[in-house]
Design an enzyme around this catalytic site. Structure first.
Site, PDB file in Angstrom:
ATOM      1  N   SER A   1       0.909  -1.321   0.064  1.00 58.27           N
ATOM      2  CA  SER A   1       0.059   0.168   0.046  1.00 58.27           C
ATOM      3  C   SER A   1       0.877   1.258  -0.138  1.00 58.27           C
ATOM      4  O   SER A   1       2.027   1.253   0.714  1.00 58.27           O
ATOM      5  CB  SER A   1      -0.930  -0.039   1.179  1.00 58.27           C
ATOM      6  OG  SER A   1      -1.724   1.381   1.422  1.00 58.27           O
TER       7      SER A   1
ATOM      8  N   TYR B   1      -1.608  -1.518   9.919  1.00 62.26           N
ATOM      9  CA  TYR B   1      -1.661  -1.938   8.449  1.00 62.26           C
ATOM     10  C   TYR B   1      -0.339  -1.547   7.763  1.00 62.26           C
ATOM     11  O   TYR B   1      -0.241  -2.404   7.115  1.00 62.26           O
ATOM     12  CB  TYR B   1      -2.918  -1.208   7.909  1.00 62.26           C
ATOM     13  CG  TYR B   1      -3.214  -1.488   6.456  1.00 62.26           C
ATOM     14  CD1 TYR B   1      -3.763  -2.728   6.136  1.00 62.26           C
ATOM     15  CD2 TYR B   1      -2.993  -0.544   5.608  1.00 62.26           C
ATOM     16  CE1 TYR B   1      -4.055  -3.033   4.802  1.00 62.26           C
ATOM     17  CE2 TYR B   1      -3.382  -0.960   4.101  1.00 62.26           C
ATOM     18  CZ  TYR B   1      -3.855  -2.012   3.721  1.00 62.26           C
ATOM     19  OH  TYR B   1      -3.908  -2.175   2.711  1.00 62.26           O
TER      20      TYR B   1
END
Length: 252
Positions: free
Chosen positions: A147, A160
């Site tokens: 990401s 995350y």
């Protein structure tokens, strides 16, 4: 750009896609099937969505099957890869799009939730990658997902982003371990992308802020990301290796 060229065995190319029932993984399955690959749509719990995807691919003339598995379970994933080989004769592309995202400040994140997220995102990537590099045929490609938040460092993304930083580290090392195998290993790191995963974890205010971040001033789409994946999976993209591709519209 085409990725329908046969591999060295003369058979059609075959792709295994985890997280294939929803979001980016689902669009990747459809895209690669449309490009002529036989696809294995791997899902965790959404059987109906995976079945619908396979039905649509077959109705369009493609080849596809579903497989249920926990990506972090080595026995489950070994069975998926066995099924792919038994059904289609081998494996040429692995796209590991399965992932979990829970947003919280570091101070407030439940450690059980952290462990569950890291089990899917870190251990799951490790398990899928391990099976991939044991099974991929020469000329093949492994594509993992990170990401862009690893670099953007948005608040509430610590757990995350930490998991995706681990994905980048292991994947880039693995690319170098594949020396002599004619297998590429890359990471696609999307910016904020308009999928259920994003919408389910953000307020309208936050979504507006995320859309404004790139110079292109919009959220990414699943189609934006699948175009990058399809290139990396293709013969034309085979010179790209050991890279993190930040597909994020220019967000820094």
């Amino acid at each position: 750009m085409s990725i329908t060229t046969d591999n060295e065995s003369g058979q059609a190319r075959v792709a295994v896609i985890t997280g294939g029932s929803r979001g980016i993984g689902n669009q990747v399955a459809r895209k690669l099937a449309a490009e002529g690959l036989a696809v294995v749509v791997v899902y965790g719990g959404n059987k109906a969505a995976a079945d619908d995807t396979v039905k649509e691919i077959r109705e369009a003339g493609g080849q596809a099957i579903t497989a249920q598995a926990d990506v972090a379970d080595e026995n489950d994933m070994a069975a998926v890869f066995d099924l792919a080989e038994q059904t289609f004769g081998g494996i040429d592309v692995v796209v590991n799009a399965a992932g979990r995202m829970v947003l919280s400040t570091l101070a407030e994140l439940d450690l059980k939730v952290l462990d569950e997220m890291h089990r899917t995102n870190i251990r799951g990537t490790f398990v899928v990658s391990q099976q991939a590099v044991r099974r991929l045929r020469p000329g093949g490609a492994l594509i993992n997902f990170s990401s862009s938040v690893v670099g953007l460092a948005f608040p509430r993304y610590s757990g995350y982003a930490a998991s995706k930083g681990a994905v980048e580290a292991m994947t880039l090392i693995l690319a170098r371990e594949m020396r002599g195998r004619d297998i590429t290993v890359n990471v696609v790191a999307p910016g904020p992308t308009a999928t259920d995963l994003l919408y389910d974890n953000n307020t309208e205010e936050n979504l507006t802020r995320l859309a404004a971040a790139p110079p292109l001033e919009r959220l990414g789409t699943a189609e934006d990301i699948t175009a990058v994946v399809a290139f990396l999976a293709s013969h034309e993209g085979h010179w790209v290796n050991g890279q993190v591709i930040r597909a994020n519209g220019g967000a820094i």
